[in-house]
Design a protein around this motif. Structure first.
Motif, PDB file in Angstrom:
ATOM      1  N   UNK A 263      33.345  -9.157  19.517  1.00 60.57           N
ATOM      2  CA  UNK A 263      33.703  -7.672  21.244  1.00 60.57           C
ATOM      3  C   UNK A 263      32.544  -7.049  21.711  1.00 60.57           C
ATOM      4  N   UNK A 264      33.239  -6.961  22.814  1.00 56.86           N
ATOM      5  CA  UNK A 264      32.027  -6.328  24.120  1.00 56.86           C
ATOM      6  C   UNK A 264      32.977  -4.588  24.596  1.00 56.86           C
ATOM      7  N   UNK A 265      32.183  -3.623  24.547  1.00 56.79           N
ATOM      8  CA  UNK A 265      33.118  -1.914  25.306  1.00 56.79           C
ATOM      9  C   UNK A 265      32.669  -1.854  26.334  1.00 56.79           C
ATOM     10  N   UNK A 266      33.013  -1.720  27.733  1.00 55.51           N
ATOM     11  CA  UNK A 266      32.582  -1.366  28.607  1.00 55.51           C
ATOM     12  C   UNK A 266      33.511   0.049  29.703  1.00 55.51           C
ATOM     13  N   UNK A 267      32.778   0.067  30.420  1.00 62.41           N
ATOM     14  CA  UNK A 267      33.259   1.487  31.249  1.00 62.41           C
ATOM     15  C   UNK A 267      33.453   2.836  30.269  1.00 62.41           C
ATOM     16  N   UNK A 268      35.073   3.467  30.024  1.00 56.84           N
ATOM     17  CA  UNK A 268      35.025   4.262  29.701  1.00 56.84           C
ATOM     18  C   UNK A 268      35.015   4.164  28.171  1.00 56.84           C
ATOM     19  N   UNK A 269      35.817   2.465  27.872  1.00 56.70           N
ATOM     20  CA  UNK A 269      35.830   2.538  26.214  1.00 56.70           C
ATOM     21  C   UNK A 269      34.203   2.420  25.392  1.00 56.70           C
ATOM     22  N   UNK A 270      33.008   2.468  26.296  1.00 55.95           N
ATOM     23  CA  UNK A 270      31.771   2.605  25.421  1.00 55.95           C
ATOM     24  C   UNK A 270      31.342   3.780  25.798  1.00 55.95           C
ATOM     25  N   UNK A 271      31.633   4.810  26.703  1.00 57.93           N
ATOM     26  CA  UNK A 271      31.229   5.237  27.589  1.00 57.93           C
ATOM     27  C   UNK A 271      31.855   6.684  28.672  1.00 57.93           C
ATOM     28  N   UNK A 272      32.176   7.765  28.304  1.00 61.88           N
ATOM     29  CA  UNK A 272      33.085   8.255  29.537  1.00 61.88           C
ATOM     30  C   UNK A 272      31.709   9.761  29.594  1.00 61.88           C
ATOM     31  N   UNK A 273      31.417  10.014  30.952  1.00 61.92           N
ATOM     32  CA  UNK A 273      30.619  11.081  31.608  1.00 61.92           C
ATOM     33  C   UNK A 273      30.803  12.141  31.716  1.00 61.92           C
TER      34      UNK A 273
ATOM     35  N   UNK B 237      24.066  -8.806  24.558  1.00 60.85           N
ATOM     36  CA  UNK B 237      24.364  -7.169  25.210  1.00 60.85           C
ATOM     37  C   UNK B 237      24.085  -5.906  24.875  1.00 60.85           C
ATOM     38  N   UNK B 238      24.243  -5.807  23.444  1.00 57.27           N
ATOM     39  CA  UNK B 238      23.056  -4.380  23.349  1.00 57.27           C
ATOM     40  C   UNK B 238      22.477  -4.400  23.107  1.00 57.27           C
ATOM     41  N   UNK B 239      21.301  -4.947  23.073  1.00 63.11           N
ATOM     42  CA  UNK B 239      19.486  -4.423  23.840  1.00 63.11           C
ATOM     43  C   UNK B 239      19.682  -4.745  25.208  1.00 63.11           C
ATOM     44  N   UNK B 240      20.149  -5.355  25.439  1.00 60.26           N
ATOM     45  CA  UNK B 240      20.223  -5.560  26.969  1.00 60.26           C
ATOM     46  C   UNK B 240      21.308  -3.918  28.045  1.00 60.26           C
ATOM     47  N   UNK B 241      21.992  -3.346  27.188  1.00 54.97           N
ATOM     48  CA  UNK B 241      22.543  -1.961  27.115  1.00 54.97           C
ATOM     49  C   UNK B 241      22.196  -1.004  26.618  1.00 54.97           C
TER      50      UNK B 241
END
Length: 410
Positions: free
Chosen positions: A295-305, A346-350
């Motif tokens: 599982x990968x999390x992207x966008x607002x599921x991963x962070x909201x600014x 993915x974790x390392x790149x982001x």
């Protein structure tokens, strides 16, 4: 699941079909075509774009110039360009103080610094594109639960159907069901502010100007929009204390416009109309590790600014581009699409981009909301230096416009 019902198997299942999820699905479809590799992709979304869709409501967002460069590479922006309003210039000021500066696209030999799009219109266009691709669109459908397994993750939908996927990408927003079911931590910083959002009518053309004005209550942003029936419009995001936000939501239109005019001034002209007003609390949220088993999390599921710098979607776009690159690498190498090698890549790149963007946004919010006089003096001197010494604007513009922007120098 009934005895006669079987699980439908996919390579990748995307949970959430708003901006990030829909864009990712289109990017993966293009990747499969480029590599001439079969790639079974499912996209799960609760509702089609329209009045009931929380990701495609009346709000507008600014898409940075670098993000548009990437969306063009994915073949998506040419289908959306007619919906955009260019940002040719950005004016930054500190209310009640001498600090002020501008960023101008022409100074960097660019046609624009970004584009403003209305989410509802973009959502409809993206869904039209999705329906032309080899993507299994489950809509309307809601994810009820997800369970991880060694070889695949299993997703149960609200109509009883079950899907399996080698890789799940959670793009289901701040209140992610995927994150909830896996009991993953989410760190939050409450700015004790509420954003009041509305579309504003003005008495003169906006001239492709965007404005960021720092006030005692928080930042106030105006973005240029398309005209409607000859009426020039701008999209407002106004950060206020919870009590003041409640007043601005419930007061008359005339009182609202007068209060906004007092806070902003007349640089953009006179405010003569306001559309429906919405509000949402401003918090900075981030997952320490936006990955889990397959599982990968992207966008607002991963962070909201905080919307102070307009970087929310742009950061999420960099997330999903990294997902596409990781999937490309796995397909070419013959690796497991959802294996630990892919998720940890993915974790390392982001990690660095996420951390620096989140920290920079928090610094801006703290620095420009604080009325302690040394900070006020420091930030106003900084804004003036940018005006007096144009080359200093280049790194600021690079960050504002995102990665891969063909920027030269001021």
């Amino acid at each position: 699941m009934t005895a006669s019902q079987t699980t439908v198997d996919f390579d990748i299942a995307i949970v959430g079909g708003a901006m990030a999820g829909a864009t990712l699905a289109l990017g993966l479809a293009k990747l499969a075509q480029e590599l001439k590799r079969p790639l079974k992709v499912a996209l799960i979304e609760a509702s089609r774009p329209g009045g009931q869709h929380p990701g495609f409501d009346a709000r507008s967002i600014a898409i940075a110039q670098g993000s548009i460069f990437e969306l063009t590479r994915l073949g998506i922006w040419p289908k959306l360009a007619h919906l955009g309003t260019p940002i040719g210039n950005i004016h930054v000021s500190d209310r009640g103080h001498f600090g002020m500066t501008t960023l101008n696209a022409s100074d960097f030999h660019l046609p624009y610094l970004g584009q403003v799009v209305e989410l509802e219109r973009v959502g409809a266009a993206l869904f039209e594109l999705l329906e032309k691709q080899q993507i299994s669109l489950y809509c309307p459908a809601k994810l009820v639960s997800i369970r991880a397994n060694i070889d695949a993750n299993y997703l149960l939908l609200d109509d009883g159907r079950e899907l399996s996927a080698k890789l799940v990408v959670a793009a289901d927003g701040l209140n992610s069901v995927v994150r909830r079911d896996f009991a993953l931590p989410l760190e939050q910083v409450d700015f004790e502010q509420v954003a009041v959002v509305a579309n504003i009518g003005i008495d003169k053309p906006h001239g492709q100007w965007a404005y960021e004005r720092f006030t005692d209550s928080g930042p106030l942003a105006l973005l240029p929009m398309t005209n409607v029936d000859g009426q020039a419009r701008m999209s407002l995001v106004w950060a206020l204390s919870p009590a003041m936000a409640q007043q601005m939501l419930t007061c008359s239109k005339s009182t609202f416009l007068a209060s906004l005019q007092q806070a902003f001034g007349y640089r953009a002209g006179q405010f003569i109309e306001v559309g429906e007003r919405h509000a949402y609390p401003l918090k900075l949220s981030s997952m320490p590790r936006p990955i889990y088993q397959r599982t990968l999390f992207i966008g607002n599921a991963a962070q909201t600014l905080h919307p102070i710098a307009g970087q929310g979607f742009n950061l999420g776009l960099r997330d999903l581009v990294c997902v596409i690159d990781a999937v490309r690498g796995a397909l070419l190498a013959g690796d497991d699409l959802g294996g630990a090698k892919l998720t940890h890549h993915y974790l390392a790149q982001r990690s660095q981009d996420r951390a620096s963007t989140i920290n920079n946004v928090e610094f801006l919010v703290r620095g420009f909301s604080n009325q302690h006089w040394p900070l006020v003096a420091g930030r106003n001197i900084g804004l003036r230096l940018l005006s007096w010494c144009p080359p200093l604007k280049t790194p600021i513009a690079r960050q504002a416009m995102g990665w891969k922007s063909p920027i030269t120098s001021a």
